[in-house]
Design a protein around this motif. Sequence first.
Motif, short mmCIF file in Angstrom:
data_model
loop_
_atom_site.label_atom_id
_atom_site.label_comp_id
_atom_site.label_asym_id
_atom_site.label_seq_id
_atom_site.Cartn_x
_atom_site.Cartn_y
_atom_site.Cartn_z
N GLU A 120 -4.81 -0.86 14.73
CA GLU A 120 -5.63 -0.81 13.54
C GLU A 120 -4.67 -0.95 12.37
OE1 GLU A 120 -8.96 -0.65 13.33
OE2 GLU A 120 -9.13 -0.60 15.51
N LEU A 121 -4.71 -2.09 11.68
CA LEU A 121 -3.83 -2.35 10.54
C LEU A 121 -4.58 -2.06 9.25
CD1 LEU A 121 -2.01 -5.77 11.04
CD2 LEU A 121 -1.02 -3.51 10.98
N THR A 122 -3.89 -1.39 8.34
CA THR A 122 -4.47 -1.12 7.03
C THR A 122 -3.43 -1.45 5.98
OG1 THR A 122 -5.75 0.70 8.00
CG2 THR A 122 -5.62 0.61 5.61
N LEU A 123 -3.80 -2.30 5.04
CA LEU A 123 -2.91 -2.65 3.93
C LEU A 123 -3.38 -1.90 2.69
CD1 LEU A 123 -0.55 -4.48 2.99
CD2 LEU A 123 -2.27 -6.16 2.34
N THR A 124 -2.47 -1.10 2.12
CA THR A 124 -2.76 -0.36 0.90
C THR A 124 -1.70 -0.69 -0.14
OG1 THR A 124 -1.44 1.57 1.53
CG2 THR A 124 -3.73 1.55 2.27
N ASP A 125 -1.83 -0.11 -1.32
CA ASP A 125 -0.81 -0.32 -2.36
C ASP A 125 0.54 0.25 -1.95
OD1 ASP A 125 -2.54 -1.69 -4.03
OD2 ASP A 125 -3.23 0.14 -5.02
N ALA A 126 0.54 1.22 -1.04
CA ALA A 126 1.79 1.84 -0.59
C ALA A 126 2.49 1.02 0.49
CB ALA A 126 1.53 3.25 -0.09
N GLY A 127 1.74 0.22 1.24
CA GLY A 127 2.34 -0.58 2.31
C GLY A 127 1.38 -0.86 3.44
N LEU A 128 1.95 -1.09 4.61
CA LEU A 128 1.19 -1.49 5.80
C LEU A 128 1.20 -0.34 6.81
CD1 LEU A 128 -0.21 -3.92 7.23
CD2 LEU A 128 2.04 -4.48 8.17
N ASP A 129 0.02 0.20 7.10
CA ASP A 129 -0.11 1.30 8.06
C ASP A 129 -0.51 0.71 9.41
OD1 ASP A 129 -0.20 3.84 9.11
OD2 ASP A 129 -2.18 4.31 8.30
N VAL A 130 0.31 0.97 10.43
CA VAL A 130 0.11 0.44 11.78
C VAL A 130 -0.25 1.60 12.70
CG1 VAL A 130 1.13 -0.89 13.65
CG2 VAL A 130 1.82 -1.35 11.29
N VAL A 131 -1.52 1.70 13.06
CA VAL A 131 -2.00 2.77 13.93
C VAL A 131 -2.26 2.17 15.30
CG1 VAL A 131 -3.80 4.49 14.30
CG2 VAL A 131 -3.02 3.98 11.98
N ARG A 132 -1.52 2.71 16.31
CA ARG A 132 -1.60 2.16 17.67
C ARG A 132 -2.02 3.25 18.65
NH1 ARG A 132 3.59 -0.52 19.41
NH2 ARG A 132 4.51 1.47 18.85
N PHE A 164 4.66 3.06 9.73
CA PHE A 164 4.26 2.63 8.40
C PHE A 164 5.35 1.75 7.83
CE2 PHE A 164 4.03 3.27 3.77
CZ PHE A 164 2.71 2.92 3.56
N VAL A 165 4.97 0.64 7.22
CA VAL A 165 5.92 -0.26 6.58
C VAL A 165 5.71 -0.14 5.07
CG1 VAL A 165 6.76 -2.62 6.38
CG2 VAL A 165 5.79 -1.83 8.55
N PRO A 166 6.62 0.56 4.37
CA PRO A 166 6.45 0.72 2.93
C PRO A 166 6.47 -0.62 2.21
CG PRO A 166 8.12 2.23 3.77
CD PRO A 166 7.79 1.28 4.88
N ARG A 167 5.77 -0.68 1.11
CA ARG A 167 5.63 -1.91 0.32
C ARG A 167 6.98 -2.49 -0.07
NH1 ARG A 167 2.41 -2.02 -5.41
NH2 ARG A 167 3.12 -4.05 -6.09
N GLU A 168 7.93 -1.65 -0.45
CA GLU A 168 9.22 -2.14 -0.94
C GLU A 168 10.10 -2.75 0.15
OE1 GLU A 168 9.14 2.29 -0.45
OE2 GLU A 168 8.01 0.91 -1.72
N VAL A 169 9.79 -2.54 1.43
CA VAL A 169 10.60 -3.15 2.49
C VAL A 169 9.93 -4.38 3.11
CG1 VAL A 169 11.79 -1.00 3.01
CG2 VAL A 169 9.79 -1.64 4.36
N ASN A 197 1.94 -11.37 0.91
CA ASN A 197 2.90 -12.12 0.09
C ASN A 197 2.68 -11.89 -1.40
OD1 ASN A 197 4.42 -13.15 2.22
ND2 ASN A 197 3.07 -14.90 2.46
N SER A 198 1.44 -11.75 -1.84
CA SER A 198 1.21 -11.46 -3.27
C SER A 198 1.69 -10.06 -3.61
CB SER A 198 -0.26 -11.65 -3.63
OG SER A 198 -1.06 -10.65 -3.05
N MET A 199 1.55 -9.11 -2.68
CA MET A 199 2.09 -7.76 -2.89
C MET A 199 3.61 -7.79 -3.02
SD MET A 199 0.37 -4.77 -0.62
CE MET A 199 1.78 -3.88 -0.10
#
Length: 185
Positions: free
Chosen positions: A97-109, A116-121, A173-175
């Motif tokens: 379950e992937l969720t993209l938020t302003d903080a980054g990419l949350d990967v729930v498996r 979690f992949v923070p936005r800045e990385v 990519n826009s993020m």
Amino acid sequence: MAYLAAEKKSAEVTDWAARVGWLVGLALFVALVYWLMREGWKWRGTLQGDLPELPTAPDDPGPVRLSMSGRYHGSTTAGQWLDRIVAHGLGTRSRVELTLTDAGLDVVRPGATDFFVPREVLREAVLGKGIAGKVLTEGGLLLVTWAHGERLIDSGFRSDHAAEHTEWVDAINSMINKTETEGAR
């Protein structure tokens, strides 16, 4: 006619001991190959032991931009689609379950380690066709490149609805571009 009857022989009797011996030998060979593959997987994890722990999602990640359910196909060293990363469970395929938020990419498996992949990385999102052990049609895989410690990692995802991939690539990519322009100020 008596000559023909004398020539008939009974069918050969199966040598059960030899057959059982071959089956046991084959079973031992398969077990050995399986054990060697498992040891190789564990050794790869040991070699990748310098990889830091995976980040977890923040308590308040912000509003949801996109969400998707599908499959996680694994992570590799960026640009080397056959160099699978197995440390910290990144090599385990699973539902996602992937969720993209302003903080980054949350990967729930479910059944595997969430991360979690923070936005800045985040570095890049592209449509690809393959990642270690999985090859699909062109554009059938969402590949997200991100930095973790000293490494760049490609993680491969496939949505249950492949038409969503383009929207994900554009949003990520826009993020990334927005983060880069904010950092340049």
